[in-house]
Design a protein around this motif. Structure first.
Motif, PDB file in Angstrom:
ATOM      1  N   VAL A  62       0.844  -1.196   0.000  1.00  0.00           N
ATOM      2  CA  VAL A  62       0.000   0.000   0.000  1.00  0.00           C
ATOM      3  C   VAL A  62       0.878   1.243   0.000  1.00  0.00           C
ATOM      4  O   VAL A  62       1.828   1.355   0.794  1.00  0.00           O
ATOM      5  CB  VAL A  62      -0.921   0.024   1.226  1.00  0.00           C
ATOM      6  CG1 VAL A  62      -1.796   1.277   1.227  1.00  0.00           C
ATOM      7  CG2 VAL A  62      -1.790  -1.221   1.271  1.00  0.00           C
ATOM      8  N   ALA A  63       0.559   2.201  -0.902  1.00  0.00           N
ATOM      9  CA  ALA A  63       1.232   3.498  -0.858  1.00  0.00           C
ATOM     10  C   ALA A  63       0.945   4.142   0.489  1.00  0.00           C
ATOM     11  O   ALA A  63      -0.203   4.141   0.963  1.00  0.00           O
ATOM     12  CB  ALA A  63       0.729   4.393  -1.987  1.00  0.00           C
ATOM     13  N   GLU A  64       1.954   4.709   1.111  1.00  0.00           N
ATOM     14  CA  GLU A  64       1.850   5.116   2.514  1.00  0.00           C
ATOM     15  C   GLU A  64       0.741   6.125   2.771  1.00  0.00           C
ATOM     16  O   GLU A  64       0.060   6.084   3.781  1.00  0.00           O
ATOM     17  CB  GLU A  64       3.194   5.659   3.007  1.00  0.00           C
ATOM     18  CG  GLU A  64       3.268   5.771   4.525  1.00  0.00           C
ATOM     19  CD  GLU A  64       4.701   5.871   5.010  1.00  0.00           C
ATOM     20  OE1 GLU A  64       5.217   6.987   5.034  1.00  0.00           O
ATOM     21  OE2 GLU A  64       5.294   4.825   5.317  1.00  0.00           O
ATOM     22  N   LEU A  72       5.814   9.096  -3.275  1.00  0.00           N
ATOM     23  CA  LEU A  72       5.502   8.118  -2.251  1.00  0.00           C
ATOM     24  C   LEU A  72       6.582   8.100  -1.173  1.00  0.00           C
ATOM     25  O   LEU A  72       7.775   7.983  -1.469  1.00  0.00           O
ATOM     26  CB  LEU A  72       5.360   6.723  -2.866  1.00  0.00           C
ATOM     27  CG  LEU A  72       4.317   6.593  -3.982  1.00  0.00           C
ATOM     28  CD1 LEU A  72       4.145   5.135  -4.378  1.00  0.00           C
ATOM     29  CD2 LEU A  72       2.985   7.185  -3.573  1.00  0.00           C
ATOM     30  N   THR A  73       6.157   8.211   0.065  1.00  0.00           N
ATOM     31  CA  THR A  73       7.117   8.283   1.178  1.00  0.00           C
ATOM     32  C   THR A  73       7.668   6.913   1.561  1.00  0.00           C
ATOM     33  O   THR A  73       8.659   6.829   2.273  1.00  0.00           O
ATOM     34  CB  THR A  73       6.448   8.932   2.404  1.00  0.00           C
ATOM     35  OG1 THR A  73       5.271   8.183   2.737  1.00  0.00           O
ATOM     36  CG2 THR A  73       6.066  10.370   2.100  1.00  0.00           C
ATOM     37  N   ASN A  74       7.004   5.836   1.116  1.00  0.00           N
ATOM     38  CA  ASN A  74       7.522   4.484   1.386  1.00  0.00           C
ATOM     39  C   ASN A  74       8.059   3.858   0.098  1.00  0.00           C
ATOM     40  O   ASN A  74       7.778   2.704  -0.219  1.00  0.00           O
ATOM     41  CB  ASN A  74       6.472   3.595   2.041  1.00  0.00           C
ATOM     42  CG  ASN A  74       5.225   3.411   1.182  1.00  0.00           C
ATOM     43  OD1 ASN A  74       4.902   4.256   0.362  1.00  0.00           O
ATOM     44  ND2 ASN A  74       4.525   2.305   1.384  1.00  0.00           N
ATOM     45  N   GLY A  75       8.813   4.649  -0.649  1.00  0.00           N
ATOM     46  CA  GLY A  75       9.333   4.192  -1.931  1.00  0.00           C
ATOM     47  C   GLY A  75      10.170   2.936  -1.835  1.00  0.00           C
ATOM     48  O   GLY A  75      10.121   2.070  -2.723  1.00  0.00           O
ATOM     49  N   ALA A  76      10.938   2.782  -0.763  1.00  0.00           N
ATOM     50  CA  ALA A  76      11.787   1.596  -0.625  1.00  0.00           C
ATOM     51  C   ALA A  76      10.931   0.332  -0.556  1.00  0.00           C
ATOM     52  O   ALA A  76      11.304  -0.716  -1.104  1.00  0.00           O
ATOM     53  CB  ALA A  76      12.660   1.730   0.626  1.00  0.00           C
TER      54      ALA A  76
END
Length: 568
Positions: A62-64, A72-76
């Motif tokens: 899920v995209a953060e 997106l802040t959770n790209g990793a």
């Protein structure tokens, strides 16, 4: 939006080998199976998902911020996986580009209204740079999967099923002949000479091995009784090939009630992917003309999704219309429309207006992609106005015409729902694709008009089904309709205090109830369901003392009006 429905192959009655694209949950085993989805097609750089080389398999993350409208802040966590992003706020193209920039191998969008997903378009912001697959699934499926997604347990395959299995024959919803009308008046299909249902379709070999000995089987069942049971052999199919198969037509001496049509493909080998070997359709001979499937109990059209044109962004509104023409149209009278509307999650319907209108379409209709060139071709026959409330969200609404519509044999009509606010979406069907039937009949089912662009279209790109609109048709010889349709109703007590009782006799079906004050202001407007031999109770405790005009309109074209005095 689309201005045409057909491809050259279908126009010529041809078919080409066409693999089926899947969105398939592989893990966890408890959730394994295909998902209902809509594919983003026509994007500038969109991959051909019928090409096995473009298939992807990955863990869903899920995209953060869930909407994906910014980087997106959770790209990793997204990188190398499939991004799950929810619909809303910004364009699909912007969401997909942000996921792609984070390293996603595909994007699964989640619809923000109940029912079938819609094909996501690339829009004007970033979509023309997206080269990874983009699909949309239902909000219901996402809610079911979400606990496992949050645990990192969901693995999804997006791609063709061609050559994935050795033995896999099947068909897509566009491959089979479905009833041209899902519902119509029994008065217009009185015998086999007036209605004959063609049956058949295309069978495709998605497997890697040659398939011989398959059959296409169809049944028609009514109330548990099988009325039709036929099978036809399918020619031997090499991998990737397809063949068209005709079955005998379904014909009856008379038609009345609900029919279920089931297609199945049967093979001598064990089918390794049976999910695409059966399809079910329905036909109802009752009192409602509908191209969308209808509910077996009520006979009213079912909405699988709600949609709005991308161009409708300036509160100018749009129309969804269905066509009606019949050589025996003078047997019936139109009394109103059954429609569906909805909004995005969290957006209210309160205060919005909807209009039901029947037009004469003054132009020759020569093929199934015909649509008006302009409103100059339309002549208004009847209208009805309805004020929407939140209770009308995603449910069947009855909008009666101010006066019943008497039709003329062989004349073309359009029955249209129109709304005027850019938050109101119209009900649509996305469960069937009528292209084979349209090619046989060579007459259109529906079209839409977008006020902002002043343009008529055949429908929505990637959404091949019809609008969920039902034209209520009653017997033109019904007692009372030709005598102004007036019903004598005497409510009691009158004057009334807290409660008013309205005897409705043997009237059944939906009715509209409007209450006006003596200045002509609308006090309330709602719908009621009548079951026969009933007394309708109205709560008057919120009414001020004074006189009110009550107006009722019934599905059978009859009307009632009476004055009520509230005195406490």
């Amino acid at each position: 939006m689309k201005k045409t429905l057909l491809s050259l192959a279908m126009l010529l009655g041809l078919s080409v080998a066409n693999a089926q694209v899947l969105v398939y949950v592989q893990e966890p085993g408890s959730q394994e199976g295909p998902l209902e989805f809509a594919l983003g097609t026509g994007w500038t750089l969109s991959p051909d998902m019928n090409d096995p080389a473009n298939a992807v398999t990955g863990t869903v993350v899920v995209a953060e911020d869930s909407l994906g409208c910014d980087a997106l802040t959770n790209g990793a966590a997204i990188s190398g996986n499939i991004a799950l992003i929810y619909r809303g706020t910004c364009e699909f193209g912007a969401k997909a580009l942000n996921a792609q920039n984070a390293g996603a191998i595909a994007v699964i969008l989640v619809n923000n209204v109940p029912g079938a997903p819609i094909p996501p378009g690339e829009g004007t912001t970033g979509g023309n740079q997206v080269y990874i697959p983009v699909v949309m699934i239902t909000m219901e499926a996402a809610a079911t999967l979400r606990p496992e997604i949050d645990l990192g347990n969901v693995v999804v395959y997006i791609g063709t099923n061609q050559n994935v299995y050795e033995y896999n024959v099947g068909f897509q919803k566009a491959d089979v002949i479905v009833p041209y009308m899902s519902g119509t008046s029994s008065l217009l299909v009185a015998n086999a000479g007036e209605y004959s249902m063609p049956l058949g379709g295309w069978v495709r070999n998605y497997g890697s091995q040659t398939q011989a000995g398959a059959t296409l089987h169809a049944t028609v069942v009514q109330d548990g009784t099988t009325l039709y049971d036929e099978s036809v052999a399918v020619p031997s199919l090499n991998s990737g090939d397809s063949a068209g198969v005709d079955l005998p037509p379904f014909e009856q001496d008379s038609y009345e009630g609900f029919y279920t049509i089931t297609y199945t493909i049967e093979t001598p080998e064990t089918e390794e992917f049976p999910a695409d070997n059966s399809q079910v359709y329905t036909f109802n001979a009752g009192s409602v003309l509908s191209y969308a499937p209808v509910d077996e109990t009520s006979g009213l059209p079912i909405s699988s999704t709600v949609v709005i044109p991308a161009a409708d962004s300036d509160d100018e509104g749009f129309r969804s219309c269905i066509r009606f023409s019949n050589d025996n149209a003078e047997r019936v009278v139109g009394t109103g429309l059954h429609v569906h509307v909805g909004t995005a999650s969290g957006v209210t319907l309160n205060g919005n207006l909807a209009t039901a209108t029947v037009y004469i379409w003054n132009n020759e209709v020569v093929d199934y992609v015909a649509r008006p060139a302009s409103d100059d071709e339309l002549e208004t026959m009847a209208t009805g106005l309805y004020e929407l409330t939140e209770a009308d969200q995603n449910t069947s609404i009855w909008i009666p015409f101010e006066e019943p519509v008497y039709f003329t044999n062989g004349v073309q009509y359009l029955a249209c729902l129109e709304t005027y606010d850019d938050v109101v979406r119209h009900g649509w069907d996305n469960t069937i694709d009528p292209i084979q039937s349209l090619a046989i009949v060579n007459q259109p089912q529906s079209c839409i008009y977008v006020s902002m662009t002043d343009t008529w279209y055949n429908g929505f790109t990637g959404l091949e089904g019809p609008p969920a609109i039902g034209l209520q048709l009653v017997d033109a010889n019904t007692v009372g309709v030709k005598e102004n349709g007036l019903v004598d109703i005497q409510p009691y007590p009158n004057p009334a205090n807290d409660l008013l009782r309205i005897p409705t006799g043997q009237l059944t079906g939906k009715a509209s109830l409007e209450v006006m004050d003596l200045a002509g202001r609308m006090v309330t407007s709602n719908q009621v369901q009548l079951g026969g031999a009933e007394v309708l109770t109205v709560d008057l405790r919120s009414y001020s003392n004074g006189s009110y005009v009550f107006r009722m309109q019934f599905e059978n074209g009859q009307r009632a009006a009476f004055n009520v005095v509230v005195n406490r």
